[in-house]
Each structure stands twice: as C-alpha cells, then as structure tokens.
Design a protein around this motif. Structure first.
Motif, PDB file in Angstrom:
ATOM      1  N   PHE A 174      12.905 -19.379   1.752  1.00 12.01           N
ATOM      2  CA  PHE A 174      12.894 -18.261   2.898  1.00 12.01           C
ATOM      3  C   PHE A 174      13.978 -16.978   2.620  1.00 12.01           C
ATOM      4  O   PHE A 174      13.578 -15.875   2.609  1.00 12.01           O
ATOM      5  CB  PHE A 174      12.989 -18.870   4.295  1.00 12.01           C
ATOM      6  N   ALA A 175      15.330 -17.782   2.321  1.00 11.10           N
ATOM      7  CA  ALA A 175      16.365 -16.696   2.000  1.00 11.10           C
ATOM      8  C   ALA A 175      15.988 -15.802   0.622  1.00 11.10           C
ATOM      9  O   ALA A 175      16.472 -14.664   0.659  1.00 11.10           O
ATOM     10  CB  ALA A 175      17.640 -17.490   2.025  1.00 11.10           C
ATOM     11  N   ASN A 176      15.327 -16.508  -0.113  1.00  9.51           N
ATOM     12  CA  ASN A 176      15.268 -15.617  -1.541  1.00  9.51           C
ATOM     13  C   ASN A 176      13.824 -14.724  -1.324  1.00  9.51           C
ATOM     14  O   ASN A 176      13.584 -14.104  -2.506  1.00  9.51           O
ATOM     15  CB  ASN A 176      15.155 -16.859  -2.518  1.00  9.51           C
ATOM     16  N   THR A 177      13.035 -14.856  -0.268  1.00  6.77           N
ATOM     17  CA  THR A 177      11.858 -14.118  -0.396  1.00  6.77           C
ATOM     18  C   THR A 177      12.217 -12.642  -0.049  1.00  6.77           C
ATOM     19  O   THR A 177      12.575 -12.063   1.231  1.00  6.77           O
ATOM     20  CB  THR A 177      10.936 -14.591   1.089  1.00  6.77           C
ATOM     21  N   ALA A 178      11.751 -11.966  -1.059  1.00  9.98           N
ATOM     22  CA  ALA A 178      11.961 -10.536  -0.833  1.00  9.98           C
ATOM     23  C   ALA A 178      10.533  -9.733  -0.472  1.00  9.98           C
ATOM     24  O   ALA A 178      10.706  -8.640   0.237  1.00  9.98           O
ATOM     25  CB  ALA A 178      12.239  -9.837  -2.365  1.00  9.98           C
ATOM     26  N   LYS A 179       9.325 -10.309  -0.679  1.00  7.10           N
ATOM     27  CA  LYS A 179       8.297  -9.768  -0.272  1.00  7.10           C
ATOM     28  C   LYS A 179       7.246 -10.889  -0.135  1.00  7.10           C
ATOM     29  O   LYS A 179       7.200 -11.745  -0.585  1.00  7.10           O
ATOM     30  CB  LYS A 179       7.433  -8.738  -1.511  1.00  7.10           C
ATOM     31  N   VAL A 180       6.272 -10.376   1.192  1.00  6.14           N
ATOM     32  CA  VAL A 180       5.245 -11.545   1.383  1.00  6.14           C
ATOM     33  C   VAL A 180       3.932 -10.916   1.227  1.00  6.14           C
ATOM     34  O   VAL A 180       3.721  -9.671   1.921  1.00  6.14           O
ATOM     35  CB  VAL A 180       5.447 -12.104   2.784  1.00  6.14           C
ATOM     36  N   LEU A 181       3.046 -11.260   0.418  1.00  4.73           N
ATOM     37  CA  LEU A 181       1.896 -10.678   0.131  1.00  4.73           C
ATOM     38  C   LEU A 181       0.643 -11.467   0.590  1.00  4.73           C
ATOM     39  O   LEU A 181       0.779 -12.883   0.326  1.00  4.73           O
ATOM     40  CB  LEU A 181       1.626 -10.250  -1.427  1.00  4.73           C
ATOM     41  N   LEU A 182      -0.319 -11.086   0.800  1.00  8.37           N
ATOM     42  CA  LEU A 182      -1.795 -11.492   1.101  1.00  8.37           C
ATOM     43  C   LEU A 182      -2.267 -11.888  -0.359  1.00  8.37           C
ATOM     44  O   LEU A 182      -1.959 -11.071  -1.195  1.00  8.37           O
ATOM     45  CB  LEU A 182      -2.521 -11.145   2.070  1.00  8.37           C
ATOM     46  N   PRO A 183      -3.066 -12.666  -0.427  1.00  8.44           N
ATOM     47  CA  PRO A 183      -3.708 -13.042  -1.731  1.00  8.44           C
ATOM     48  C   PRO A 183      -4.402 -11.764  -2.342  1.00  8.44           C
ATOM     49  O   PRO A 183      -4.074 -11.655  -3.593  1.00  8.44           O
ATOM     50  CB  PRO A 183      -4.989 -14.008  -1.464  1.00  8.44           C
ATOM     51  N   ALA A 184      -5.166 -10.929  -1.521  1.00 11.62           N
ATOM     52  CA  ALA A 184      -5.639  -9.779  -2.343  1.00 11.62           C
ATOM     53  C   ALA A 184      -4.603  -8.613  -2.652  1.00 11.62           C
ATOM     54  O   ALA A 184      -4.619  -8.015  -3.596  1.00 11.62           O
ATOM     55  CB  ALA A 184      -6.708  -8.981  -1.285  1.00 11.62           C
ATOM     56  N   ALA A 185      -3.455  -8.614  -1.637  1.00 14.19           N
ATOM     57  CA  ALA A 185      -2.306  -7.824  -2.158  1.00 14.19           C
ATOM     58  C   ALA A 185      -1.655  -8.181  -3.502  1.00 14.19           C
ATOM     59  O   ALA A 185      -1.071  -7.600  -4.073  1.00 14.19           O
ATOM     60  CB  ALA A 185      -1.459  -7.703  -0.894  1.00 14.19           C
ATOM     61  N   TYR A 186      -1.617  -9.565  -3.691  1.00 17.06           N
ATOM     62  CA  TYR A 186      -1.025 -10.255  -4.781  1.00 17.06           C
ATOM     63  C   TYR A 186      -1.908  -9.714  -6.041  1.00 17.06           C
ATOM     64  O   TYR A 186      -1.171  -9.088  -7.002  1.00 17.06           O
ATOM     65  CB  TYR A 186      -1.030 -11.513  -4.690  1.00 17.06           C
ATOM     66  N   LEU A 187      -3.093  -9.607  -5.912  1.00 14.45           N
ATOM     67  CA  LEU A 187      -3.908  -9.283  -7.054  1.00 14.45           C
ATOM     68  C   LEU A 187      -3.691  -7.816  -7.331  1.00 14.45           C
ATOM     69  O   LEU A 187      -3.709  -7.157  -8.392  1.00 14.45           O
ATOM     70  CB  LEU A 187      -5.413  -9.620  -7.007  1.00 14.45           C
ATOM     71  N   ASN A 188      -3.362  -6.885  -6.224  1.00 19.17           N
ATOM     72  CA  ASN A 188      -3.273  -5.560  -6.272  1.00 19.17           C
ATOM     73  C   ASN A 188      -1.876  -5.184  -6.900  1.00 19.17           C
ATOM     74  O   ASN A 188      -1.854  -4.337  -7.926  1.00 19.17           O
ATOM     75  CB  ASN A 188      -3.165  -4.783  -4.759  1.00 19.17           C
ATOM     76  N   LEU A 189      -0.791  -6.113  -6.676  1.00 19.73           N
ATOM     77  CA  LEU A 189       0.339  -6.072  -7.349  1.00 19.73           C
ATOM     78  C   LEU A 189      -0.046  -6.248  -8.949  1.00 19.73           C
ATOM     79  O   LEU A 189       0.739  -5.514  -9.717  1.00 19.73           O
ATOM     80  CB  LEU A 189       1.232  -6.998  -6.916  1.00 19.73           C
ATOM     81  N   HIS A 190      -0.543  -7.187  -9.230  1.00 21.62           N
ATOM     82  CA  HIS A 190      -1.019  -7.686 -10.649  1.00 21.62           C
ATOM     83  C   HIS A 190      -1.743  -6.361 -11.110  1.00 21.62           C
ATOM     84  O   HIS A 190      -1.385  -5.898 -12.473  1.00 21.62           O
ATOM     85  CB  HIS A 190      -1.992  -8.755 -10.725  1.00 21.62           C
ATOM     86  N   LEU A 191      -2.670  -5.482 -10.419  1.00 19.27           N
ATOM     87  CA  LEU A 191      -3.220  -4.396 -11.148  1.00 19.27           C
ATOM     88  C   LEU A 191      -2.636  -3.448 -11.148  1.00 19.27           C
ATOM     89  O   LEU A 191      -2.675  -2.505 -12.085  1.00 19.27           O
ATOM     90  CB  LEU A 191      -4.658  -4.418 -10.375  1.00 19.27           C
ATOM     91  N   THR A 192      -1.699  -3.070 -10.199  1.00 22.67           N
ATOM     92  CA  THR A 192      -1.162  -1.627 -10.060  1.00 22.67           C
ATOM     93  C   THR A 192       0.298  -1.488 -10.436  1.00 22.67           C
ATOM     94  O   THR A 192       1.067  -0.728 -10.770  1.00 22.67           O
ATOM     95  CB  THR A 192      -1.362  -1.108  -8.777  1.00 22.67           C
ATOM     96  N   GLY A 193       1.267  -2.836 -10.362  1.00 26.88           N
ATOM     97  CA  GLY A 193       2.359  -3.001 -10.207  1.00 26.88           C
ATOM     98  C   GLY A 193       3.128  -2.599  -8.793  1.00 26.88           C
ATOM     99  O   GLY A 193       4.304  -2.280  -8.790  1.00 26.88           O
ATOM    100  N   ARG A 194       2.211  -2.221  -8.037  1.00 31.39           N
ATOM    101  CA  ARG A 194       2.872  -1.536  -6.562  1.00 31.39           C
ATOM    102  C   ARG A 194       2.658  -2.840  -5.666  1.00 31.39           C
ATOM    103  O   ARG A 194       1.623  -3.680  -5.572  1.00 31.39           O
ATOM    104  CB  ARG A 194       1.998  -0.566  -6.091  1.00 31.39           C
ATOM    105  N   HIS A 195       3.383  -3.019  -4.443  1.00 27.98           N
ATOM    106  CA  HIS A 195       3.285  -3.896  -3.325  1.00 27.98           C
ATOM    107  C   HIS A 195       2.571  -3.045  -2.281  1.00 27.98           C
ATOM    108  O   HIS A 195       3.014  -2.423  -1.649  1.00 27.98           O
ATOM    109  CB  HIS A 195       4.581  -4.369  -2.638  1.00 27.98           C
ATOM    110  N   VAL A 196       1.223  -3.476  -2.134  1.00 33.06           N
ATOM    111  CA  VAL A 196       0.305  -2.541  -1.480  1.00 33.06           C
ATOM    112  C   VAL A 196      -0.729  -3.582  -0.699  1.00 33.06           C
ATOM    113  O   VAL A 196      -1.598  -4.209  -1.496  1.00 33.06           O
ATOM    114  CB  VAL A 196      -0.310  -1.354  -2.247  1.00 33.06           C
ATOM    115  N   ALA A 197      -1.099  -3.004   0.358  1.00 29.69           N
ATOM    116  CA  ALA A 197      -2.010  -3.945   1.058  1.00 29.69           C
ATOM    117  C   ALA A 197      -2.892  -2.840   2.064  1.00 29.69           C
ATOM    118  O   ALA A 197      -2.592  -1.919   2.346  1.00 29.69           O
ATOM    119  CB  ALA A 197      -1.611  -5.029   1.967  1.00 29.69           C
TER     120      ALA A 197
END
Length: 478
Positions: A142-165
């Motif tokens: 928990f202390a090391n968590t910088a971002k929390v992404l939903l599964p689709a948002a994680y694929l968005n990160l993979h696709l775009t390099g952006r944290h976006v949901a």
C-alpha cells in the motif's frame, strides 16, 4: 478500420470492424484466474498483455488489418491493479468477484455521504474496499502504490503510456462522484486514497491517447492510431446492443447475470442494491441489477455431475414446462442485487430419492431466472421501466432457458440475429466515435432481431407463485 478489445475474466477477445461498423475478423486468447484462498480471485496483469499479443498475431493478415486507426478497450470492472512509481505491478490484480474485503466494504458503506456521492452501495467487489484491505494486510505494498488502475485502464497504459480511464469503468470504484463524473475528494479520503493515485478521466467515446510507436511498428499499423477511453464491460455491451435511451435494456445470461437499462439522468437508489453508473458516452447513465452466478451455476452443476450443461438439459426439449419440484437458490458466490451479501450461499430444496440430474438442471435454470427477476424488480423500484429488452450471453443459446426467462420476467425478450453485438463490438464503436466524432445515435444502434420470445400465458401464474416462494426462501436465508 477499428479494433475493439474485450478484456474478460477468463479471456481476451479482439474484434475488427470496417468503417461502417461491420465485423471483419476476430481473435481470442485465454488465461486463468487464481484462487489462492477461499473467496479470493486474482490475475496477473501480464497475462492480459500476453493474450493481447496473441490476439493481434492472429489478426495480422486479415483484410484491412493495417488500416486500423482506432482502438478501444472494454474491461471487467472493479479490479485493482497496483503500480509503483515506475508503473511496475506490485501484486496480482484483485478481481471483481473477490470477496475478501467484505468488512472494509461495510465500513466504507457506512461512512458519511459515500452512498450519496458514489450513487451505490459499497459492494465487497468494488475497488475502494480492496485498497483498504491492502492497507491493513499488505501495508508495504500500500505504501508503495503510486497508481491504482482498473483492468481496462491498465491496458490503456500499455497501449498509450498514459494513466487514463473512462467514466463508466471508474464509476464502479466508489471513488467517483458518479453524478458529477469526477473523482471525489471526500470519497478518496474515506478510502485513504489521493487524487494523484487516480488515472486521468475521459469519456469512453473520447480520445485517451495515441498508440505507442513501438506497438504501432510491432503490429504493423500507422503512426497515428487513436486509443479511445473505452468502457466497463457492461457499458460496452450496452453500446454494442444499442441500449442508449430510457426504456431500452438487456438481460445477460452470462457467467454472471445482469439486467441493465439506460437512463437519461443520475437517479441513484443505493438501498435497492442496484448499480448506478456513468454510461460510456457523455451525459448518460445506466442502471443494472447484478447476480454473481448465472450460467456459472450450470457450469458448477456440470462439474459435480460429470455432465456438460448441454447434456443436463437435453431432455427438457424446447417446450416450457411448469415449475419443477426442486428449487435452487443461485447464491454460489454470494449476491449483489438485491441482497448485498458476500456470505450468502446457494442450495437445493425439495430433493427426494426420485430426484434426477435433469431435475437439478431444471431447478438451476429456474433459480437463475428468479434471481434475474429480483434484479428487474429492484430496477423498477428506482423508477426505471424497460419497454424493450434484448437477451444476450451464453445462456441465450438455450431456447428453453430464454422461454423460461421471458415467462418469469413477464417480459418479451428479443433474440439478436447471430453475429457480434457484445462488449467487443461496443468497444470498436467507441473507437470509431473517438476517431470520427460521429453522432453516437448513428453509431450505437440495436442489432437486428432474429425473433421475439413472449411469456407463456398459460404458465405465467405458476411461475409467479414459484417466484413468490423463491422470495420467501431468500428472506429466510438473509
């Protein structure tokens, strides 16, 4: 060409459509769910990336493949992907059907204005209580968590390099002010989270970014492929089935069961245990009742009897029969609508020495339909009315089950013609909107109906009595 990606619980499906929205090619890849302890349900997000690569490899060479100019992801909701400051995954994703955080969910649900702002009960499967559980049981993570992404948002990160949901997916976190369509400082504070740990928000039909150059080169695309915001899986299915306006809806006889209807405003009623979420297009919302085990109940019966669901139900034929002598409570994984109970469990009643496997299968089908009737009644309590209703999902392939469902719901059900009309198509349509800016009303249309299945008037009263008995039994269990 447009690409819709449906990131499901057990596998990924990729669908190509042409400029007019007609499906051209599709591919699938599977992965597993881990259950390290009872009530836990997890996946390694790297499995999703592997599955995506496999699906893209299958699609390469399809007509028009290199002309893909828009991509969108629909994903299973509520999952928590925890990332460190370098976007490295800290632990397996805790999935939507994981119930470990029931105590944390109850705590958040009782906090001031949480229901008012989120529009929903805080269910154990939602994202916010998962992070409270991690804080208490895995404090270093928990202390090391910088971002929390939903599964689709994680694929968005993979696709775009952006944290976006997108809004529809984010509405299931208990951190979003669903009426205002923005992260809520009060909800974040209640869950011990911060805004900087959240992804940026976009509408599902808007551009979320551009495909990373290395992926464009690897997959053989151009340099300017738009990635749309995408959607949660049920919002995407609504886009694929054209459920956009009040009165329109669908029933999904899938692994879980859903009764969903579109709304033209934010009209939450958390006490009903109905989900009220943002739709994937601006200024629209939808509501749904959810049962956690639908066709999964039949899959479970098949496993313990050693028969396939098709074999178990073969003797029923297609002519609807009166209610059977055995009743089934379909709470194998707990229940959301209307009971909001992670600990509720299923069971048979009325067993005798003469009971057969076919009797059990019939009882399972009836019990699932009664559970979906509970969802419909809960929706009606919010003021929602469904005038036309599609039936989708794997269970809709059973003519008997669809007739049974129409009769128990007392609602005509439309069976779409064979073809694509689910979450992958909805995602591809969102990709098209993000690229073209077309009017959603022209793109998010209903599929052609193959037939309408009407309730059986001669058996309606018998099943109405069966539903009343089901409700009494459910009251005893809860």
């Amino acid at each position: 060409m447009y690409l819709g990606i449906d990131l499901g619980t057990s596998g990924l499906r990729a669908l190509m459509t042409d400029a007019a929205g007609k499906p051209v090619a599709s591919a699938e890849a599977q992965y597993d769910v881990q259950t390290p302890r009872p009530g836990w349900s997890e996946q390694d997000p790297s499995d999703w990336i592997t599955a995506l690569d496999q699906a893209m490899a299958q699609l390469q060479g399809s007509p028009g493949y290199s002309d893909i100019c828009g991509i969108a992801v629909a994903g299973h909701m509520h999952g928590a992907v925890l990332l460190d400051g370098s976007d490295q995954v800290l632990r397996p994703c805790i999935l939507w059907n994981d119930t470990r955080s029931a105590a944390e969910a109850a705590e958040l649900d009782a906090a001031e204005k949480v229901r008012d702002l989120s529009g929903n009960i805080v269910f154990p499967g939602f994202t916010a209580p998962k992070l409270l559980w991690v804080q208490r049981h895995e404090p270093e993570i928990f202390a090391n968590t910088a971002k929390v992404l939903l599964p689709a948002a994680y694929l968005n990160l993979h696709l775009t390099g952006r944290h976006v949901a997108d809004m529809s997916d984010s509405a299931g976190t208990s951190w979003l002010d669903v009426g205002a369509r923005d992260w809520s400082e009060q909800l974040l504070q209640a869950g011990h989270m911060r805004r900087d740990q959240m992804p940026d928000l976009v509408e599902g039909s808007a551009a979320a970014g551009t495909l990373r150059p290395e992926l464009a080169v690897r997959w053989g695309f151009g340099t300017d492929v738009t990635v749309a915001g995408g959607a949660g899986d049920n919002a995407a299915a609504a886009c694929g089935t054209g459920v956009m306006a009040p009165g329109q809806g669908f029933v999904s006889l899938g692994t879980s069961g859903v009764v969903l209807t579109a709304r033209d405003g934010f009209r939450p009623d958390p006490a009903t245990a109905v989900h009220t979420f943002c739709h994937a297009i601006p200024d629209r919302w939808y509501q749904m009742g959810v049962m956690l085990s639908a066709t999964d109940c039949m899959n479970w019966l098949g496993r313990i009897t050693g028969q396939s669901p098709a074999d178990l139900t073969a003797g029923l034929g297609e002519e609807l029969q009166p209610p059977g002598p055995v009743t089934f409570m379909p709470y194998l994984s707990g229940e959301r609508t209307p009971h909001n109970s992670a600990s509720l469990r299923g069971g048979f009643q009325g067993l005798s020495i003469a009971t057969t496997a076919e009797d059990l299968a019939r009882a399972v089908m009836e019990g699932v339909c009664y559970g979906l009737r509970d969802c419909l009644e809960a929706l009606r309590k919010t003021g929602a009315e469904i005038d036309s209703c599609l039936v989708i999902g794997g269970g809709s392939k059973s003519a008997y089950w669809v007739k049974l469902l129409a009769t128990i719901l007392d609602l005509p059900l439309q069976l779409p013609k064979d073809g694509e009309f689910g979450a992958a198509l909805g995602a591809a349509r969102l990709a098209r909107l993000a690229v073209t800016g077309d009017d959603p009303a022209d793109v998010l249309t209903a599929p052609e109906s193959a037939m309408t299945v009407a309730p059986d008037p001669q058996l309606r009263d018998g099943y109405e009595a069966g539903y009343a008995a089901f409700r009494r039994r459910a009251a005893e269990l809860t």
